[in-house]
Scaffold this motif. Sequence first.
Motif, PDB file in Angstrom:
ATOM      1  N   ASP A  62      38.913  40.369  43.881  1.00 48.82           N
ATOM      2  CA  ASP A  62      39.463  40.804  45.165  1.00 48.82           C
ATOM      3  C   ASP A  62      40.987  40.734  45.170  1.00 48.82           C
ATOM      4  O   ASP A  62      41.662  41.607  45.736  1.00 48.82           O
ATOM      5  N   ILE A  63      41.532  39.701  44.526  1.00 42.41           N
ATOM      6  CA  ILE A  63      42.982  39.531  44.499  1.00 42.41           C
ATOM      7  C   ILE A  63      43.613  40.372  43.385  1.00 42.41           C
ATOM      8  O   ILE A  63      44.598  41.068  43.591  1.00 42.41           O
ATOM      9  N   GLY A  64      43.037  40.313  42.198  1.00 47.02           N
ATOM     10  CA  GLY A  64      43.637  40.978  41.039  1.00 47.02           C
ATOM     11  C   GLY A  64      43.359  42.459  40.945  1.00 47.02           C
ATOM     12  O   GLY A  64      44.090  43.196  40.270  1.00 47.02           O
ATOM     13  N   LYS A  65      42.295  42.923  41.565  1.00 46.76           N
ATOM     14  CA  LYS A  65      41.901  44.327  41.579  1.00 46.76           C
ATOM     15  C   LYS A  65      41.929  44.952  40.176  1.00 46.76           C
ATOM     16  O   LYS A  65      41.385  44.384  39.250  1.00 46.76           O
ATOM     17  N   GLU A  66      42.589  46.135  40.004  1.00 43.77           N
ATOM     18  CA  GLU A  66      42.517  46.849  38.733  1.00 43.77           C
ATOM     19  C   GLU A  66      43.040  46.033  37.560  1.00 43.77           C
ATOM     20  O   GLU A  66      42.627  46.246  36.420  1.00 43.77           O
TER      21      GLU A  66
END
Length: 441
Positions: free
Chosen positions: A293-297
Amino acid sequence: MSILSKASSRRAFVGTALAAPAAAALTPAQLLAQANDGMEATGEPIPVGQASAQTSWGAPDGIEFMRGLTLACEEINAIGGILGRPLEPHIEDTGEMGDDRNVQAIQRLIDRRDVHAIVNGYNVGTGIAIQDVIADAGIIYMHYDTVIAHNELVASDPDYYFGSFMGDPPEYWYGAGFLDYINTLEVNGEFTRSNNRIAIITGPGPYSTNIANSIREGAGDYGYEVSLFESVTVPISEWGPTLAKIRQDPPAVIAITHFYPQDLAQFMLQFVPDPTPSLIYMQYGPSLAAFRDIGKESTNGVLYATVIAALPDEIGTAFERRYKDRWGEDATHLTGSQPYDGCYIWATACALAGGSGAPGDEEQNRKVAAHIRRMIHRGMNGTTRFIPGEQAAYHYPAQTNDPSLGMPHQFLQIQDHMQTPVLVAPQPYSAAPFATPPWMG
């Protein structure tokens, strides 16, 4: 407090958990139902305890531990409990999970609730502080602390710690297993190292440092030299100094044994804009949704491992459906599966032994422990079989090459941050091949 819901019905459970896969061995529920021989759970309740973090930073896991134990109790009660006696779960909060909080929670469960067993997930701490309290009470302790300290403690006095069982292999195997896995990738032509350097980053505490030390000690056996060995503080959001060292001397592999998901996500956000051609392995944190959710791609391509989680096979996916039907689509069955399996192991052994034992009933609990030691339990997480004299689960494939006799060391990769990570090893459980990380492509 008792948290056992009245919502679970015998009819609903018989239609799900008791439905065995075709041509499969008995499920845990079927085995226990067979031992109960048609009894109804109408007798005096048996209190069973759990000490888990319901508040503080560990609450996301602690809540799932509570859910896993509760679901197991509900299902077991639907098939007769333990020889006609229903299970009644009680939860005590361990908060920050220091040894003092852990011990106090265990003592409350024993002194106030008279629990016949304590079925935990993990608690951060020494991993051994609460075991003397358990041993003095003469009850059964099922846990998933994942620490070599458990093996060493039980081995030091097997008679005194007769009731302590760790349902997964210790953290030691994370280091050795990781090195073996990347060697397998190389042998298979799925990964080509750019050089022979490996960077190791650890956090404080024995769990992280034991894994980091295991990688450092074994790296030379696989032709690696350790170019960086660094410990970071907790929490850490600014990775600039560490990344500067990595970029100055780029390694082929980066292994991070610090395990807070928010911190690890920040590492990836700061690494990807100027990456090195390095395979990245992280400990535990990527298994939690907060990491993606925080780091995404930026998290796409990250490898992580676990020695205990529900498998994505027929048994595990059926459990996932039951778990999410009970607790909601956002519930994490991978974590709740730990005390779920532990409760079934204990309950089945009790039924085979003629019942459970209250605190002080050491004679009966020794009978229960003897059955646990003899069991080969195929649960949601794979196969639990306990090492004699250490009472921790065998590791597959390091300690046995037979997946039906050991707990699988699972390697997973985030290939699409919007999707569930995929299991890439070991066979025969893997669901997808390893994918080259996008920053290395």
